[in-house]
Design a protein around this motif. Structure first.
Motif, PDB file in Angstrom:
ATOM      1  N   ALA A 158      25.019   3.096  44.938  1.00  0.00           N
ATOM      2  CA  ALA A 158      24.012   2.220  45.546  1.00  0.00           C
ATOM      3  C   ALA A 158      22.628   2.620  45.054  1.00  0.00           C
ATOM      4  O   ALA A 158      22.399   3.776  44.701  1.00  0.00           O
ATOM      5  CB  ALA A 158      24.057   2.312  47.061  1.00  0.00           C
ATOM      6  N   GLU A 159      21.719   1.658  45.044  1.00  0.00           N
ATOM      7  CA  GLU A 159      20.317   1.938  44.727  1.00  0.00           C
ATOM      8  C   GLU A 159      19.579   2.264  46.018  1.00  0.00           C
ATOM      9  O   GLU A 159      19.858   1.675  47.072  1.00  0.00           O
ATOM     10  CB  GLU A 159      19.663   0.726  44.054  1.00  0.00           C
ATOM     11  N   SER A 160      18.623   3.172  45.931  1.00  0.00           N
ATOM     12  CA  SER A 160      17.812   3.517  47.093  1.00  0.00           C
ATOM     13  C   SER A 160      16.776   2.433  47.332  1.00  0.00           C
ATOM     14  O   SER A 160      16.260   1.847  46.382  1.00  0.00           O
ATOM     15  CB  SER A 160      17.070   4.831  46.853  1.00  0.00           C
ATOM     16  N   PRO A 161      16.437   2.187  48.598  1.00  0.00           N
ATOM     17  CA  PRO A 161      15.323   1.283  48.860  1.00  0.00           C
ATOM     18  C   PRO A 161      14.050   1.870  48.243  1.00  0.00           C
ATOM     19  O   PRO A 161      13.866   3.084  48.243  1.00  0.00           O
ATOM     20  CB  PRO A 161      15.208   1.279  50.388  1.00  0.00           C
ATOM     21  N   SER A 162      13.197   1.012  47.686  1.00  0.00           N
ATOM     22  CA  SER A 162      11.900   1.485  47.202  1.00  0.00           C
ATOM     23  C   SER A 162      10.875   0.389  47.389  1.00  0.00           C
ATOM     24  O   SER A 162      11.094  -0.750  47.000  1.00  0.00           O
ATOM     25  CB  SER A 162      11.967   1.958  45.742  1.00  0.00           C
TER      26      SER A 162
END
Length: 191
Positions: A71-75
Motif C-alpha cells: 500500500a502507499e502511505s497517505p501524503s
C-alpha cells in the motif's frame, strides 16, 4: 504474525485489529494508516474507524520478490491506490481525486504539492494534488532511493536527461543545468 491491536502509551488497547491480515503502522500520516484484509487495501484512523474501505488492489509487485510494499502511505491528504490494475488518487475520506486510468505506470508520493509520475514510455513528470499534469513526462530519471522518488524538496526536483542530472522548478524551468553525474535533494538550502 497477524496484527491484534493498537495500544496507547499507557498500554491500553485503543483499536482491535482482529480480522486484518496486515497493517502499515510504520507509515501513519494524516492520522491514518493502511490495512490489508483479504488481499484488499483500505485505510483506518488511529481511533479504529475505517475511513477508506478495504476495496483497493494490493500494490505489491508479484514479479519482484523483494517488494514488500502492498500500500502507499497517505501524503498531503492524498492516497495513491489501484483498482482493477489501474492507478488513481483518492483523498483521506475516499473521494476520488484522479479517476483510475492506465496513463501512468507509476505515481509516487506527494511532496510540496506535487507527485512524480512515470509514463508508460518510462519518462518522468509531475502532477498536482488534483491529479492534473503540471510537468509532462519527459525526463529519463528522477532522484530517488530504493525504488522511490524524492520529488520536490525546497522547491526543486532532481531529474535526469541525456545521462546527466540537474534540477527543475515546479513550473518545469531548469534551475540548475543537467551537468552532474549524481545528485541528492536540497536540504537547508544545499544539495
Amino acid at each position: 504474525y497477524k496484527p491484534q491491536a493498537l495500544l496507547n502509551k499507557q498500554g491500553k488497547v485503543v483499536v482491535s485489529l482482529k480480522g486484518y491480515d496486515a497493517i502499515d503502522q510504520w507509515h501513519v500520516n494524516d492520522g491514518i494508516f493502511a490495512v490489508l484484509k483479504n488481499d484488499k487495501v483500505g485505510y483506518m484512523n488511529t481511533q479504529g474507524k475505517l475511513v477508506v474501505p478495504a476495496i483497493y488492489d494490493s500494490m505489491q509487485d508479484p514479479d519482484d520478490k523483494y517488494d514488500e510494499t502492498w500500500a502507499e502511505s497517505p501524503s498531503q491528504g492524498r492516497i495513491i491506490v489501484a483498482k482493477g490494475g489501474k492507478l488513481g488518487i483518492i483523498d483521506t475520506s475516499n473521494k476520488v481525486i484522479m479517476p483510475f486510468n492506465n496513463k501512468y505506470s507509476s505515481i509516487e508520493s506527494f511532496s510540496e504539492g506535487a507527485a512524480p509520475v512515470m509514463s508508460k514510455a518510462g519518462k518522468w513528470g509531475f502532477i498536482d494534488k488534483e491529479g492534473k499534469e503540471i510537468i509532462a513526462p519527459q525526463y529519463d530519471g528522477i532522484d530517488g532511493n530504493f525504488g522511490g522518488a524524492y520529488g520536490f524538496s525546497e522547491g526543486l526536483a532532481g531529474m535526469e536527461k541525456g545521462g546527466r542530472w540537474g534540477y527543475i522548478t515546479k513550473t518545469g524551468k531548469v534551475a540548475i543545468p543537467f551537468v552532474y553525474d549524481e545528485i541528492r535533494p536540497f536540504k537547508e538550502g544545499v544539495a
